[in-house]
Write an enzyme that holds these catalytic residues in place. Structure first.
Site, PDB file in Angstrom:
ATOM      1  CE  LYS A 110      -0.808  -0.350   5.004  1.00  0.00           C
ATOM      2  NZ  LYS A 110       0.315  -1.313   5.173  1.00  0.00           N
ATOM      3  CG  HIS A 139       8.449   2.764   4.707  1.00  0.00           C
ATOM      4  ND1 HIS A 139       7.123   2.980   4.957  1.00  0.00           N
ATOM      5  CD2 HIS A 139       8.558   1.433   4.490  1.00  0.00           C
ATOM      6  CE1 HIS A 139       6.463   1.838   4.904  1.00  0.00           C
ATOM      7  NE2 HIS A 139       7.314   0.879   4.635  1.00  0.00           N
TER       8      HIS A 139
END
Lengths: 174, 174, 174
Positions: free
Chosen positions: C18, C53
């Site tokens: 996602k 990330h």
């Protein structure tokens, strides 16, 4: 199939908006409405949830409680034209499991009662199988039983909706 | 892409009907069928599940066990025209984790073996990431590894189906 | 609605892809990008995730941290034309819960800030309600709050995507 589906299964996760969607589906079908509640107010948390759900329905709804005897309630209230909303199958299964009932036989009785009914029926059920395997055997039994019941009911119902974040997705028929 | 997809990933929750759907996909592809089972009958509960799954398949199926050596099994059985059904990747990952194998390397070996095969292959895998964060670190590692493997395999497979309550949804290509 | 949706909610399970999908959506919207991170590096495991990330984003991204004050950060950075990516709402809710904040009021403030913004905004949130009922009351409160927030935000956003195994499904508008 032509026309509206008579029987609809509404699946969703916790707090997905599945009850609200199911209620809207039912209210669109008939002004005469029977709500079959499978919840038992065993503790304060559950009591608050039940009260909230009841407050979300207006006086056009009659409420019937069927913590265990759900097939019987569907036979009693599904013979006329009033729309029937069953909320929810997951709690019913949980009640059966705690009462050490035969889950397969109960599921078969539910399918039979549904097939015998003439009323439009909307079922609410939780999808509970998308997490990791639960630690304890009872939770695994519950999860297996819930998955099997959802499959069997989806195969019999005229339509199945999956609700995600309040958004209903008609997954069958597509 | 024209024609049938050669490789299909079937995702679903516990008791979602994903194995049955995958079996139907495989049976539609070829009368000669190899079932690669990743389950090990470590306890009575698992033994019963395996026996049930085996009983669901008829004599047109050959069964091969590959609790750890799945890439090797795909290379051995995926070079001809027989359809190969792998059930399931989640148990395979679990076996790897318990054996303290390198999960990334094993995933890469699986993808390579799949790319090198010529047979139609149907993979079954659990979607396990839709619950709350698990309490223990091992469960989180497992969940992360399963999610990563599903992503990588979905990116490589010609088609991916998500099964909900026995209803298969083709989510890619749409 | 004509043109691109201004606000998009991206839902998915753990390790569903996602974040990567949300990042791709944001990068397609504007070369000027603000990343609002809600994660706090409370332990080594979380620290590694955050670093990974951050490494996935290039120098076109500015990173802002808002573990608690997310509505304020949206007001501060959502008034211009830069695309804003909020990753993720689930961690923000978790931070609020641990800090014993009012979750309903915080959710309302988030919706207000989103409505007042002019920038394109992409939200990332976990779908956490598809497992069995958690054992402890705090986990149930969290799950309920996450489900409610996802519903409210999905109702307000111009589009909602569900990501499964890296495959984005636009579930609203269909």
């Amino acid at each position: 199939m032509t026309g509206d589906p008579r029987t609809i299964l509404v699946l969703g996760g916790a707090r997905s908006g599945k009850s609200r969607h199911a209620q809207a589906l039912a209210e669109a079908r008939s002004p005469a409405r029977v709500f079959i509640a499978t919840a038992e107010a065993a503790d304060a948390e559950m009591h608050a949830r039940i009260a909230q759900h009841r407050a979300d329905r207006d006086a056009t709804w009659r409420t019937v409680e069927a913590a265990i005897a759900l097939p019987e309630a569907i036979r009693a209230h599904g013979a006329g034209g009033d729309v029937v909303l069953v909320d929810c199958l997951t709690l019913w299964l949980s009640n059966l499991l705690l009462a050490e009932m035969d889950l397969e036989a109960a599921g078969a009785a539910l399918l039979d009662a549904t097939a015998a009914a003439t009323a439009p029926i909307v079922f609410v059920s939780n999808e509970v199988g998308f997490g990791i395997v639960p630690d304890n055997a009872l939770a695994r039994r519950f999860r297996d039983a819930a998955g099997r019941l959802n499959q069997r009911l989806a195969a019999q119902c005229d339509a199945t909706d999956l609700v995600v974040a309040g958004i209903p997705l008609r997954i069958s028929p597509r």
